[in-house]
Design an enzyme around this catalytic site. Sequence first.
Site, short mmCIF file in Angstrom:
data_model
loop_
_atom_site.label_atom_id
_atom_site.label_comp_id
_atom_site.label_asym_id
_atom_site.label_seq_id
_atom_site.Cartn_x
_atom_site.Cartn_y
_atom_site.Cartn_z
N ARG A 215 -10.85 10.27 1.91
CA ARG A 215 -10.73 10.97 3.20
C ARG A 215 -11.90 11.92 3.40
O ARG A 215 -12.35 12.14 4.52
CB ARG A 215 -9.37 11.66 3.31
CG ARG A 215 -8.28 10.59 3.40
CD ARG A 215 -6.91 11.11 3.73
NE ARG A 215 -5.93 10.03 3.53
CZ ARG A 215 -4.66 10.22 3.19
NH1 ARG A 215 -4.20 11.44 3.03
NH2 ARG A 215 -3.86 9.19 3.03
N LYS B 212 0.85 -1.19 0.00
CA LYS B 212 0.00 0.00 0.00
C LYS B 212 0.89 1.24 0.00
O LYS B 212 1.70 1.44 0.91
CB LYS B 212 -0.91 0.00 1.23
CG LYS B 212 -1.77 1.25 1.33
CD LYS B 212 -2.79 1.15 2.44
CE LYS B 212 -3.60 2.42 2.56
NZ LYS B 212 -4.60 2.36 3.63
N GLU C 57 7.19 -6.94 1.43
CA GLU C 57 5.94 -6.72 2.18
C GLU C 57 4.97 -7.88 1.96
O GLU C 57 4.35 -8.36 2.91
CB GLU C 57 5.28 -5.40 1.73
CG GLU C 57 5.97 -4.14 2.24
CD GLU C 57 5.68 -3.85 3.71
OE1 GLU C 57 4.96 -4.63 4.35
OE2 GLU C 57 6.20 -2.83 4.22
N LYS D 117 -2.30 -1.56 -3.73
CA LYS D 117 -3.15 -0.37 -3.70
C LYS D 117 -2.29 0.88 -3.82
O LYS D 117 -1.29 0.96 -3.11
CB LYS D 117 -3.90 -0.37 -2.36
CG LYS D 117 -4.74 0.86 -2.12
CD LYS D 117 -5.29 0.82 -0.72
CE LYS D 117 -6.01 2.13 -0.49
NZ LYS D 117 -6.43 2.29 0.87
C1 PBG Z 1 -7.16 3.32 5.61
C2 PBG Z 1 -7.65 3.27 4.22
C3 PBG Z 1 -7.57 4.29 3.26
C4 PBG Z 1 -8.16 3.78 2.11
C5 PBG Z 1 -8.59 2.49 2.38
N1 PBG Z 1 -8.24 2.18 3.69
C6 PBG Z 1 -7.09 5.68 3.39
C7 PBG Z 1 -5.66 5.95 3.65
O1 PBG Z 1 -4.79 5.07 3.65
O2 PBG Z 1 -5.37 7.12 3.88
C8 PBG Z 1 -8.30 4.53 0.82
C9 PBG Z 1 -9.27 3.97 -0.15
C10 PBG Z 1 -9.58 4.87 -1.31
O3 PBG Z 1 -8.95 5.92 -1.52
O4 PBG Z 1 -10.51 4.52 -2.03
N2 PBG Z 1 -8.19 2.93 6.49
#
Ligand code: PBG
Length: 326
Positions: free
Chosen positions: A206, A196, A235, A250
């Site tokens: 957010r 990620k 990872e 991601k």
């Molecule tokens: C963290 C999380 C995020 C997303 C999924 N899980 C936000 C981040 O890492 O700041 C983002 C998903 C998206 O942008 O669609 N709980």
Amino acid sequence: MFPIERPRRLRRTAALRRLVAETTLAPSDMVAPLFVAEGRDEPRPITSLPGQFQHTLESLSAEARALVACGVGGVILFGVPATKDELGSGAYDADGVVQVALARLREEFGDELVVMADLCLDEYTSHGHCGVLRADGTVDNDATLDLYARAAVAQARAGAAVVAPSGMMDGQVGAIREALEAEGLVDTVIMAYAAKYASGLYGPFREAVGVQIADGGDRRSYQQDYRNRRESWREARLDVDEGADIVMVKPAMTYLDVLSDLRREVDVPLCAYHVSGEYAMVKAAAAQGWIDGPAVALEQLTAVRRAGADFVLTYFAREVAEVLNP
Ligand code: PBG
């Protein structure tokens, strides 16, 4: 002697192209992210994610019914709590909003729908970080692991078939697996956000969950640096060794190289998250009439499959499933 090579022979008709297609995308290859808000009477549209909502329990179950009807593979829940605190307690309280929603969906759909829960603290912490903070404001990795373990147990007890740790703390998968085993929750699947990246593409998300990182901070001390590729192999290997059943990359489109690498690196199922910013970009350009939105969505999601993903988390799940299965 042959005149020239003619690869175009196989492209002549739609039927031929379908016969020789190397990759497919089916509704069952998509998982829909859904937001559920605590203490709201009406679903609230999310401005930066057109067509997506902060759901009430009612509208969440209606959306899940529609997704089941069009054959979508699963749903992953994100919570929007009414209140936040330093320790993100809504993430692991038995009556936290996601736990309540999980129980409701599990009761309504049983094993007919794969119900997943994102597992992180950021939606629930007052400072917006994915872990708890030390006095100096830095994220305390190991103290966070205990809270992730509690969240996993709470989610599994509430009915999550899959828990999906997304906080990028070292050792998170191992801590969660150990806690689940200790509670006898041996059938809960762990889908690890393994690779990620700290991405500019999470902005709309957010907004969707009302997360603001304190003091203009960011997540670069725990999420990966987008200049790195090999780091993802490590990872992913670590997560599988710690007990992950599925690993994720991601975001999706800017990390197809990583996805392709991980397809060779691990033998567990692999998925990618086509994130909020990726969805928002397609929606925004389509709204201007600059691109054909559904066609671009289908192209992008199919490319994720071609790069090596077994399935994809996407806000387009319902829309594209309806295009595929009219
Ligand atoms: C963290 C999380 C995020 C997303 C999924 N899980 C936000 C981040 O890492 O700041 C983002 C998903 C998206 O942008 O669609 N709980």
